[in-house]
Design a protein around this motif. Sequence first.
Motif, PDB file in Angstrom:
ATOM      1  N   THR A 116       0.824  -1.208   0.000  1.00  0.00           N
ATOM      2  CA  THR A 116       0.000   0.000   0.000  1.00  0.00           C
ATOM      3  C   THR A 116       0.856   1.254   0.000  1.00  0.00           C
ATOM      4  O   THR A 116       0.399   2.327  -0.384  1.00  0.00           O
ATOM      5  N   PHE A 117       2.127   1.115   0.418  1.00  0.00           N
ATOM      6  CA  PHE A 117       2.985   2.301   0.478  1.00  0.00           C
ATOM      7  C   PHE A 117       3.907   2.396  -0.739  1.00  0.00           C
ATOM      8  O   PHE A 117       4.838   3.190  -0.749  1.00  0.00           O
ATOM      9  N   ALA A 118       3.642   1.598  -1.782  1.00  0.00           N
ATOM     10  CA  ALA A 118       4.555   1.584  -2.930  1.00  0.00           C
ATOM     11  C   ALA A 118       4.444   2.839  -3.780  1.00  0.00           C
ATOM     12  O   ALA A 118       5.428   3.314  -4.337  1.00  0.00           O
ATOM     13  N   MET A 119       3.239   3.376  -3.895  1.00  0.00           N
ATOM     14  CA  MET A 119       3.031   4.523  -4.773  1.00  0.00           C
ATOM     15  C   MET A 119       2.894   5.796  -3.943  1.00  0.00           C
ATOM     16  O   MET A 119       2.562   5.726  -2.772  1.00  0.00           O
ATOM     17  N   PRO A 120       3.098   6.958  -4.559  1.00  0.00           N
ATOM     18  CA  PRO A 120       2.999   8.213  -3.801  1.00  0.00           C
ATOM     19  C   PRO A 120       1.639   8.383  -3.111  1.00  0.00           C
ATOM     20  O   PRO A 120       1.570   8.872  -1.993  1.00  0.00           O
ATOM     21  N   GLN A 124      -2.677   3.115  -4.529  1.00  0.00           N
ATOM     22  CA  GLN A 124      -2.834   3.296  -5.979  1.00  0.00           C
ATOM     23  C   GLN A 124      -2.371   2.080  -6.751  1.00  0.00           C
ATOM     24  O   GLN A 124      -2.614   1.958  -7.927  1.00  0.00           O
ATOM     25  N   GLY A 125      -1.682   1.174  -6.102  1.00  0.00           N
ATOM     26  CA  GLY A 125      -1.139   0.005  -6.800  1.00  0.00           C
ATOM     27  C   GLY A 125      -2.202  -0.935  -7.310  1.00  0.00           C
ATOM     28  O   GLY A 125      -1.942  -1.776  -8.155  1.00  0.00           O
ATOM     29  N   SER A 126      -3.427  -0.807  -6.819  1.00  0.00           N
ATOM     30  CA  SER A 126      -4.473  -1.710  -7.292  1.00  0.00           C
ATOM     31  C   SER A 126      -4.882  -1.409  -8.724  1.00  0.00           C
ATOM     32  O   SER A 126      -5.680  -2.131  -9.294  1.00  0.00           O
ATOM     33  N   ASP A 127      -4.331  -0.347  -9.322  1.00  0.00           N
ATOM     34  CA  ASP A 127      -4.615  -0.085 -10.738  1.00  0.00           C
ATOM     35  C   ASP A 127      -3.923  -1.093 -11.629  1.00  0.00           C
ATOM     36  O   ASP A 127      -4.257  -1.217 -12.788  1.00  0.00           O
TER      37      ASP A 127
END
Lengths: 273, 288
Positions: A116-120, A124-127
């Motif tokens: 969950t902390f991968a993207m700013p 958003q990573g679930s895209d």
Amino acid sequence: MLHCRAKQRASTVAGSRVTMAGKSAATPSTYSPSPAPKTKRPIFQDVDWVRPDGRGFHQCRPAFLKTGAVNAASGSAYAEFGNTKVIVSVFGPRESKKAMAYSGTGRLNCNVSYTTFAMPIRGQGSDHKGYSSMLHKALEGAIIVESFPKTTVDVFALVLESGGSDLPVVISCASLALADAGIMMYDLVASVSVSCLGKNLVIDPILEEESYQDGSLLITCMPSRNEVTQLTVNGEWSTPRVHEAMQICLEACSKLAKIIRSCLKETASAPKD
Amino acid sequence: MMVGLSVGEKHFIQGGIAQDLRTDGRRRLTYRPFNVETGVIPQANGSARVRLGGTDVIASVKAELGKPSPSQPDKGKVNIYVDCSPTAAPMFEGRGGEELSTELSGALQHCLLGGKSGAGAGIDLSSLVVVEGKVCWDLYIDGLVVSSDGNLLDALGAAIKAALTNTGIPKVEVAVGASGDGLPEVDISDDEYLQFDTSGVPVIVTLTKVGRHYIVDATLEEESQMSSAVSVSVSGQGRICGLIKRGGAGLDPSVILDMISVAKHVSEQLMNKLDSEISAAEACEEES
């Protein structure tokens, strides 16, 4: 031209830090989030535009690869390409689920997930739900499935930090993990993506470059056999551009495969402690 | 699904393709006769049905008002989703068809929506915006596979192009004197419609490699014999708008480049035929 002088530096931690840049590239800096949202600026229109991290247009990020990151797995690998950090574990071959039909050849199961902390922006990573099937397609051409009939090999990839060009890093790291697990393959699989920004072709884009891109080309190949296992093109391209982009990527893939191979050799020759 | 093929049948299919004479008498680069009907779904803003041999697909376009994404305030949004109905094959019931649906949806989004900055998109997203930053049209393009006899991607691409030609977006009037922060009031007209300009929408050509030759528009039996396939999306101006390699086997890069040039050549004929079929269908619909 692609810069690639592999500088082997002995390190205290098991693993090898190999740089692909000619000039001494800075070690990947710690990720610090930018508080305010950036406004869109058309900087790519400049002819003498320089990439934010100072690389040439046809220069990949320095690659750090390490095997044996996860003890519990049959094989695992950790890859750091600039700010993109990925960990892949391979479990298997192990018994297929009883619900699955009998299969005379082995099965491959791939899963790519983002922390969950991968993207700013959080979550958003679930895209990127399509990445699991793309990883499967990239690897299935390289694995010798007849060598593990009736069983399944699971490949689980976790993107710890997304710094651009995530899927190619995941694929390359997965092939390193599969080799570490001892799964029989025809060849190592290396993957590279190229972004089209205006008139320029930029290899191994970072997150910022990807958000402004006009098109992208992702290629996965087996360099020793000169075979492409996956090719995905996005955006508007003319045929000569596709030629050019494929040439650049295939060269980069063969260099990346050499780096993966040297990492495996180091692990194999390192004294067991 | 389909009954398995015997060894003899497999040899027959592969041998025929090698000799440029397929099981239904076609040549390698010939499409099956296809039929387009538009306006088949009255409740949708646009719809079309394409029958390509035994393959039958329906595409519908619905437009709803929504908010543009913060990263691109001057563009509308498009969502493409494909559903494989159990009427096509019993294994599609429940979650069985999910894998194929995701693959087709992903491939269509790839081919039609272009790069992240919006360049090369088949659909002009900036024509969908109503009030910049606040109100835009969200297009929901849904594809339904009614019957599958191979080459689903090409049929869906053609159906979406036809559906978009048939789409009418209602005219919207923004209330004057709207407040700065809140959503402006919009009045959706019932009578006046704006038609889409679909000359930029690309057409998808799938080349299936069987043995050493490529065929266009493979039937289900031919697809079961394929080693790999390349789907190329080509626009009216002959530019490549998307490319996906499917199938497990590896391909030599020179083979891929050759397939791209063959696909471009085939796409010209397909584009012309599709355009004439769509205009015939639209004319038919107006008369009735």
